[in-house]
Write a protein that holds these residues in place. Structure first.
Motif, PDB file in Angstrom:
ATOM      1  N   ARG A  31      -4.871  21.488  51.914  1.00  0.00           N
ATOM      2  CA  ARG A  31      -5.969  22.085  50.903  1.00  0.00           C
ATOM      3  C   ARG A  31      -7.262  21.652  51.638  1.00  0.00           C
ATOM      4  O   ARG A  31      -8.176  22.851  51.755  1.00  0.00           O
ATOM      5  CB  ARG A  31      -5.989  21.360  49.443  1.00  0.00           C
ATOM      6  CG  ARG A  31      -5.055  22.159  48.497  1.00  0.00           C
ATOM      7  CD  ARG A  31      -5.652  23.367  48.231  1.00  0.00           C
ATOM      8  NE  ARG A  31      -4.703  24.242  47.731  1.00  0.00           N
ATOM      9  CZ  ARG A  31      -4.785  25.271  47.495  1.00  0.00           C
ATOM     10  NH1 ARG A  31      -5.894  26.095  47.807  1.00  0.00           N
ATOM     11  NH2 ARG A  31      -3.913  26.292  46.875  1.00  0.00           N
ATOM     12  N   ASP A  87      -0.697  28.664  48.028  1.00  0.00           N
ATOM     13  CA  ASP A  87      -0.626  28.482  46.113  1.00  0.00           C
ATOM     14  C   ASP A  87       0.916  28.645  45.712  1.00  0.00           C
ATOM     15  O   ASP A  87       1.251  27.976  44.862  1.00  0.00           O
ATOM     16  CB  ASP A  87      -1.406  29.932  45.402  1.00  0.00           C
ATOM     17  CG  ASP A  87      -2.788  29.563  45.745  1.00  0.00           C
ATOM     18  OD1 ASP A  87      -3.407  28.445  45.888  1.00  0.00           O
ATOM     19  OD2 ASP A  87      -3.776  30.552  45.439  1.00  0.00           O
ATOM     20  N   GLU A 134      -3.775  31.298  51.774  1.00  0.00           N
ATOM     21  CA  GLU A 134      -4.094  30.909  50.499  1.00  0.00           C
ATOM     22  C   GLU A 134      -3.049  31.346  49.457  1.00  0.00           C
ATOM     23  O   GLU A 134      -2.473  30.660  48.407  1.00  0.00           O
ATOM     24  CB  GLU A 134      -5.355  31.593  50.034  1.00  0.00           C
ATOM     25  CG  GLU A 134      -6.851  30.817  50.553  1.00  0.00           C
ATOM     26  CD  GLU A 134      -7.958  31.574  50.155  1.00  0.00           C
ATOM     27  OE1 GLU A 134      -9.187  30.840  50.274  1.00  0.00           O
ATOM     28  OE2 GLU A 134      -7.959  32.813  49.631  1.00  0.00           O
ATOM     29  N   ARG A 141       3.026  25.733  43.837  1.00  0.00           N
ATOM     30  CA  ARG A 141       3.730  25.603  42.454  1.00  0.00           C
ATOM     31  C   ARG A 141       5.212  25.779  42.515  1.00  0.00           C
ATOM     32  O   ARG A 141       5.904  24.942  41.777  1.00  0.00           O
ATOM     33  CB  ARG A 141       3.913  27.390  41.844  1.00  0.00           C
ATOM     34  CG  ARG A 141       2.317  27.700  41.520  1.00  0.00           C
ATOM     35  CD  ARG A 141       2.500  29.209  40.716  1.00  0.00           C
ATOM     36  NE  ARG A 141       2.636  30.533  41.498  1.00  0.00           N
ATOM     37  CZ  ARG A 141       1.943  31.013  42.284  1.00  0.00           C
ATOM     38  NH1 ARG A 141       0.810  30.747  42.486  1.00  0.00           N
ATOM     39  NH2 ARG A 141       2.493  31.927  43.187  1.00  0.00           N
TER      40      ARG A 141
END
Length: 111
Positions: free
Chosen positions: A68, A95, A91, A99
């Motif tokens: 990150r 993401d 990105e 998840r």
């Protein structure tokens, strides 16, 4: 350098140095820099997947934070068109993988 016109026909031209305030383009350095950071993000993702495969859960959070931070660094850089496309793709991938990791970590904690 510039060549001055010869005073007489057949004379050799004289070269004279001309100073300039122009700076070399740094565009290539910028492109190189964002590509290095993007490569670091993908390398960090590789390290993260290795930590997950070997079930070293304690190292997963550190790898997630590092990835990150690298992505944030990339987003703050001056990017050309390719760099912006790369950032958007990374990105989205980060993401999505976070998840999936959250789902796996939830399963691992319960199991």
């Amino acid at each position: 350098m510039s060549a001055s016109a010869p005073a007489t026909r057949g004379a050799r031209p004289h070269l004279r140095l001309v100073s300039s305030t122009l700076q070399p383009l740094k565009r290539y350095r910028i492109v190189e820099d964002w590509r290095r950071v993007a490569a670091a993000v993908t390398a960090c993702t590789n390290d993260l997947s290795e930590e997950l495969r070997e079930q070293r859960w304690g190292n997963v959070d550190e790898a997630l934070r590092e990835r990150r931070e690298l992505l944030t660094m990339l987003s703050r850089m001056t990017l050309d068109v390719d760099g912006r496309r790369c950032l958007v793709s990374l990105e989205q991938a980060v993401d999505e993988s976070e998840r999936a990791i959250d789902a796996m970590m939830g399963t691992a904690r319960r199991g």
